[in-house]
Design an enzyme around this catalytic site. Structure first.
Site, PDB file in Angstrom:
ATOM      1  N   LYS A  13       0.812  -1.217   0.000  1.00  9.90           N
ATOM      2  CA  LYS A  13       0.000   0.000   0.000  1.00  9.90           C
ATOM      3  C   LYS A  13       0.845   1.266   0.000  1.00  9.90           C
ATOM      4  O   LYS A  13       0.432   2.254  -0.594  1.00  9.90           O
ATOM      5  CB  LYS A  13      -1.053  -0.037   1.109  1.00  9.90           C
ATOM      6  N   ARG A  88      -5.496   3.227  11.792  1.00  9.85           N
ATOM      7  CA  ARG A  88      -5.077   1.843  11.971  1.00  9.85           C
ATOM      8  C   ARG A  88      -5.834   1.173  13.116  1.00  9.85           C
ATOM      9  O   ARG A  88      -5.605  -0.001  13.389  1.00  9.85           O
ATOM     10  CB  ARG A  88      -3.591   1.835  12.305  1.00  9.85           C
ATOM     11  N   ARG A 127      11.614  -7.868   1.837  1.00 10.16           N
ATOM     12  CA  ARG A 127      11.852  -6.446   2.093  1.00 10.16           C
ATOM     13  C   ARG A 127      12.901  -6.250   3.194  1.00 10.16           C
ATOM     14  O   ARG A 127      13.682  -5.306   3.149  1.00 10.16           O
ATOM     15  CB  ARG A 127      10.537  -5.779   2.494  1.00 10.16           C
ATOM     16  N   ARG A 133      14.684  -2.634   7.292  1.00 11.46           N
ATOM     17  CA  ARG A 133      13.815  -2.092   8.331  1.00 11.46           C
ATOM     18  C   ARG A 133      13.817  -3.017   9.531  1.00 11.46           C
ATOM     19  O   ARG A 133      13.609  -4.217   9.400  1.00 11.46           O
ATOM     20  CB  ARG A 133      12.384  -1.959   7.793  1.00 11.46           C
ATOM     21  N   ARG A 145       3.056  -8.116  13.776  1.00 14.74           N
ATOM     22  CA  ARG A 145       2.411  -7.033  13.025  1.00 14.74           C
ATOM     23  C   ARG A 145       1.174  -7.526  12.294  1.00 14.74           C
ATOM     24  O   ARG A 145       0.191  -6.815  12.178  1.00 14.74           O
ATOM     25  CB  ARG A 145       3.409  -6.408  12.053  1.00 14.74           C
TER      26      ARG A 145
HETATM   27  P1  ADP Z   1       3.657  -1.596   7.628  1.00 16.16           P
HETATM   28  O1  ADP Z   1       4.357  -2.008   6.383  1.00 16.16           O
HETATM   29  O2  ADP Z   1       3.905  -2.521   8.775  1.00 16.16           O
HETATM   30  O3  ADP Z   1       2.203  -1.313   7.400  1.00 16.16           O
HETATM   31  P2  ADP Z   1       4.194   1.232   8.252  1.00 16.16           P
HETATM   32  O4  ADP Z   1       5.366   1.857   7.627  1.00 16.16           O
HETATM   33  O5  ADP Z   1       2.845   1.697   7.797  1.00 16.16           O
HETATM   34  O6  ADP Z   1       4.402  -0.311   8.090  1.00 16.16           O
HETATM   35  O7  ADP Z   1       4.274   1.407   9.852  1.00 16.16           O
HETATM   36  C1  ADP Z   1       5.368   0.950  10.592  1.00 16.16           C
HETATM   37  C2  ADP Z   1       5.077   1.022  12.088  1.00 16.16           C
HETATM   38  O8  ADP Z   1       4.765   2.375  12.471  1.00 16.16           O
HETATM   39  C3  ADP Z   1       3.870   0.206  12.572  1.00 16.16           C
HETATM   40  O9  ADP Z   1       4.170  -1.139  12.820  1.00 16.16           O
HETATM   41  C4  ADP Z   1       3.494   0.994  13.866  1.00 16.16           C
HETATM   42  O10 ADP Z   1       4.339   0.674  14.942  1.00 16.16           O
HETATM   43  C5  ADP Z   1       3.762   2.420  13.493  1.00 16.16           C
HETATM   44  N1  ADP Z   1       2.557   3.100  12.962  1.00 16.16           N
HETATM   45  C6  ADP Z   1       2.389   3.605  11.698  1.00 16.16           C
HETATM   46  N2  ADP Z   1       1.172   4.149  11.554  1.00 16.16           N
HETATM   47  C7  ADP Z   1       0.536   4.004  12.757  1.00 16.16           C
HETATM   48  C8  ADP Z   1      -0.761   4.331  13.251  1.00 16.16           C
HETATM   49  N3  ADP Z   1      -1.676   4.936  12.477  1.00 16.16           N
HETATM   50  N4  ADP Z   1      -1.052   4.008  14.536  1.00 16.16           N
HETATM   51  C9  ADP Z   1      -0.174   3.409  15.321  1.00 16.16           C
HETATM   52  N5  ADP Z   1       1.055   3.055  14.928  1.00 16.16           N
HETATM   53  C10 ADP Z   1       1.417   3.332  13.656  1.00 16.16           C
END
Ligand code: ADP
Length: 189
Positions: A13, A88, A127, A133, A145
């Protein structure tokens, strides 16, 4: 156009939100990117968020909602946006709705990029090797996750279904093909 992008971690996404935002001339706002930047630069937000991110847990709602409020107030989202990684949790979705209601604004569409679990696990391990990461590297963190996504994020689908703005898009295939599929789902063209 104001959109929310939903999908499990590793669904692609982020990549697709970035591409679509260029095409739709909308601002791409990724909470994950903003948080990672905060961690890297040692900002107060980054310092608070780091331990949750490394464990594959969600950052507390109030931190994230505060971040979004700040971005909304700054004016950068005025011409349309794609929210990637937010909301989220159901409380985040409710906070977003309240925020928008106050300004007589709304989300036009919530798009789910639908990808099966097995594929997501495979992609995240690939990835990890490429982007390095921290939250991709450990298999237990990746699993966590996905669990967190199922428990805390999937209920949002019902929220947007009730609002009648949920659109599901099949997320398997070539990257370009998926971009086209999304573009069509969003614009009808
Ligand atoms: P992913 O590929 O896991 O969806 P993201 O880059 O969107 O990764 O997010 C990485 C991390 O950042 C999440 O695992 C969480 O810890 C934190 N995070 C991102 N967006 C939110 C949110 N809206 N609410 C809470 N935590 C968030």
């Amino acid at each position: 156009m104001n959109l929310v992008f939903l999908g499990p971690p590793g669904s692609g996404k982020g990549t697709q939100a970035k591409r679509l935002s260029e095409r739709l001339k909308a601002f791409h706002l990724s909470t994950g990117d903003l948080l990672r930047e905060g961690v890297k630069n040692g900002t107060p937000l980054g310092k608070k968020a780091q331990k949750y991110m490394e464990a594959g847990e969600l950052v507390p709602d109030e931190l994230i909602v505060g971040l979004i409020e700040e971005k909304m107030a700054s004016g950068i989202l005025d011409k349309g946006y794609i929210l990637d990684g937010f909301p989220r949790t159901v409380p985040q979705a409710e906070a977003l709705k309240a925020m928008l209601d106050r300004n007589k604004k709304k989300i036009e569409m919530a798009v789910l990029l639908d990808v099966p679990d097995e594929e997501v696990i495979k992609r995240l391990s690939i990835r990890a090797g490429i982007e390095g990461r921290a939250d991709d590297a450990d298999v237990n963190t990746v699993k966590n996750r996905l669990d967190v996504y199922k428990k805390q994020t999937q209920p949002i689908l019902d929220f947007y279904e009730k609002e009648r703005i949920l659109k599901k898009v099949h997320g398997l295939g070539h990257i370009d093909e998926i971009t086209e599929r999304l573009y069509k789902a969003i614009t009808g063209k």
